[in-house]
Design an enzyme around this catalytic site. Sequence first.
Site, PDB file in Angstrom:
ATOM      1  N   GLN A 284     -20.234  65.894 107.967  1.00 55.55           N
ATOM      2  CA  GLN A 284     -20.289  64.459 108.288  1.00 55.55           C
ATOM      3  C   GLN A 284     -19.221  63.690 107.497  1.00 55.55           C
ATOM      4  O   GLN A 284     -18.986  64.015 106.337  1.00 55.55           O
ATOM      5  CB  GLN A 284     -21.677  63.896 107.943  1.00 55.55           C
ATOM      6  N   GLU A 334     -25.753  77.816 114.898  1.00 53.18           N
ATOM      7  CA  GLU A 334     -24.490  77.071 114.992  1.00 53.18           C
ATOM      8  C   GLU A 334     -23.452  77.967 115.668  1.00 53.18           C
ATOM      9  O   GLU A 334     -23.440  79.182 115.455  1.00 53.18           O
ATOM     10  CB  GLU A 334     -24.071  76.675 113.558  1.00 53.18           C
ATOM     11  N   CYS A 410     -25.033  61.439 117.816  1.00 50.05           N
ATOM     12  CA  CYS A 410     -23.870  60.566 117.594  1.00 50.05           C
ATOM     13  C   CYS A 410     -23.475  59.874 118.896  1.00 50.05           C
ATOM     14  O   CYS A 410     -22.412  59.270 118.965  1.00 50.05           O
ATOM     15  CB  CYS A 410     -22.704  61.362 117.007  1.00 50.05           C
TER      16      CYS A 410
HETATM   17  N1  SAH Z   1     -26.084  69.306 111.656  1.00 49.64           N
HETATM   18  C1  SAH Z   1     -24.736  69.440 111.166  1.00 49.64           C
HETATM   19  C2  SAH Z   1     -23.665  69.541 112.260  1.00 49.64           C
HETATM   20  C3  SAH Z   1     -23.743  68.518 113.354  1.00 49.64           C
HETATM   21  S1  SAH Z   1     -22.301  68.389 114.351  1.00 49.64           S
HETATM   22  C4  SAH Z   1     -24.402  68.343 110.185  1.00 49.64           C
HETATM   23  O1  SAH Z   1     -25.085  67.337 110.112  1.00 49.64           O
HETATM   24  O2  SAH Z   1     -23.427  68.488 109.449  1.00 49.64           O
HETATM   25  C5  SAH Z   1     -22.627  69.405 115.700  1.00 49.64           C
HETATM   26  C6  SAH Z   1     -22.443  70.879 115.421  1.00 49.64           C
HETATM   27  O3  SAH Z   1     -22.766  71.583 116.611  1.00 49.64           O
HETATM   28  C7  SAH Z   1     -21.028  71.303 115.065  1.00 49.64           C
HETATM   29  O4  SAH Z   1     -21.073  72.030 113.872  1.00 49.64           O
HETATM   30  C8  SAH Z   1     -20.592  72.191 116.233  1.00 49.64           C
HETATM   31  O5  SAH Z   1     -19.754  73.245 115.829  1.00 49.64           O
HETATM   32  C9  SAH Z   1     -21.924  72.712 116.719  1.00 49.64           C
HETATM   33  N2  SAH Z   1     -22.021  73.133 118.128  1.00 49.64           N
HETATM   34  C10 SAH Z   1     -21.338  72.686 119.200  1.00 49.64           C
HETATM   35  N3  SAH Z   1     -21.799  73.254 120.319  1.00 49.64           N
HETATM   36  C11 SAH Z   1     -22.801  74.089 119.963  1.00 49.64           C
HETATM   37  C12 SAH Z   1     -23.684  74.949 120.694  1.00 49.64           C
HETATM   38  N4  SAH Z   1     -23.616  75.044 121.997  1.00 49.64           N
HETATM   39  N5  SAH Z   1     -24.609  75.645 119.996  1.00 49.64           N
HETATM   40  C13 SAH Z   1     -24.692  75.541 118.651  1.00 49.64           C
HETATM   41  N6  SAH Z   1     -23.878  74.757 117.916  1.00 49.64           N
HETATM   42  C14 SAH Z   1     -22.950  74.035 118.560  1.00 49.64           C
END
Ligand code: SAH
Length: 545
Positions: A284, A334, A410
């Site tokens: 973030q 992830e 978001c």
């Molecule tokens: N919860 C974390 C990341 C949120 S951002 C935090 O707060 O830091 C969204 C995340 O989803 C990113 O890390 C991206 O790489 C991942 N992402 C995107 N598509 C995805 C999918 N289909 N399955 C799992 N993760 C995914």
Amino acid sequence: MIPVEKNKTYEIKIAALGSNGEGIGRIEGYTVFVEGALPSETCLVLIVKTRKHFGYGKLLEILTPSPDRREPCCPVAKQCGGCQLQHLSYAAQLAYKTKEVQDDLERIGGITGVTVRPAIGMDAPWRYRNKAQFPVGQGKDGCAVGFYAKRSHRIVDTKQCFLQNERNDAIVALVRDFLNEFQIPLYDEETHTGLVRHILTRIGRSSGEVMVCIVLKGKRLPHSEVLVERLQRVEGMVSIVLNVNREKTNVILGRKIITLWGKDTITDSLDGIEFEISPLSFYQVNPVQTEVLYKKAVELADLKGDETVLDLYCGIGTISLFFARKARQVFGVEIVPEAIADARKNAERNGITNAAFAVGAAEEVIPTLYREKGIAADVVVVDPPRKGCDARLLETILQIAPEKVVYVSCNPATLARDLAVLAAGGYHVREVQPVDQFPHTNHVETVVLLSQQKPDDTIEIDLDLDELDATTAETKATYEEIKAYVWDKHHLKVSSLYISQVKRKCGLEVGQNYNLSKSENPKVPKCPPEKEAVIMGALKHFQMI
Ligand code: SAH
């Protein structure tokens, strides 16, 4: 008949702010979008573009300014596409974001009877970003490094940005001078030639550690030893890396990282938990508000200590580790392998032994685990990217039937769409809390608690006949207008077929019936979620939903 003429000037009273932060006014019922104008203002506007049901106006003069109007502190606020709301007081920005979430829940998600809590803002809403990505290109006098101009890829050379950490100003100046001095070829998007594409920086708020990543269309930076030697002098520098991106794409980073000097990662901590962050991992961008957001997510889940929690789209395991301190066990999923490697190291580094992680798409991993192992959970946390959750994942969450779902989002439009699916599957939206992660921009972050509908819960159905009438009578944008809007805003092409599918999904009338799925023609393509989200954004923009 369009009541305005192109190239003529009109006086317009602005009634509302659109989802891009632009003012919206009406002339004889005809909608005009005016960038830079604020609600309650009367403005002199030059009509620059007219379409069938709406037009665009250029703000010439503000005749009666809004009491919420502020002078932007940034000299390039008007040209740069980064901040859409610097001309609005911070209190009014927060009110606008709260209303945006409320409107989306009602119009897109059909969720009524829930009052969105006022967005939680920052005490000092400047210089909050820990990550910067500056495009690099040829400017009028040498190398231009800065930000893209609104709705374009022209680079506005920027000497300082009030959303970024001060140290970035020095780093950018140093790299710009280096590129000019050694005449390093700069990337040209049009011709896909040149070498240096982007400069990325990350700065740990609590650790003070700095990482610089230079993105190249190649794997060697001439005279890199000179750059490394100069960058090392920046306070807190611990990692200097190259990223190789040879593709002709808008995606900033490629997969390959080459460490030039120092560590491969930087560290930072949130609420006492330390995190290691690779250049390819999501983290973030506003650490002050991230703590607020994650604490809120934990508070809403109200854990007792014996729960199994799934953290889907978990990144480097930030939310997982916050939850692991309060739950029996957490399982994070992830898609980026480097992020999962970071997540595992992060659990270990903090002595957290009740968190496990898997690499993969959540919509594939979770349905498979459910089918093959009957995975169960008390709480499911999702924190997807802007396009929201995949339908297959939502379906499996409904099958797993956790007591609570915590949705971190978001993008309020896709949040509303997904909440509608969960609500239809028996979940009740209990709390909706926006947390302002991105002051001065039109971005909104929200955390939502859902829990299973109890048999004695009542469902409030609020039907306002006047409103229904208004919906059928309102103006509607044509397919071409929707396509033009989506192209202008997102540089994405959408077909009439996709638009009609999304309109049908939103309960809007569709002229032709060619989007109905016909079993004799199983090849009708289905609108992908990212396009669905942008089309929904357009429908909302034109006030059709
Ligand atoms: N919860 C974390 C990341 C949120 S951002 C935090 O707060 O830091 C969204 C995340 O989803 C990113 O890390 C991206 O790489 C991942 N992402 C995107 N598509 C995805 C999918 N289909 N399955 C799992 N993760 C995914």
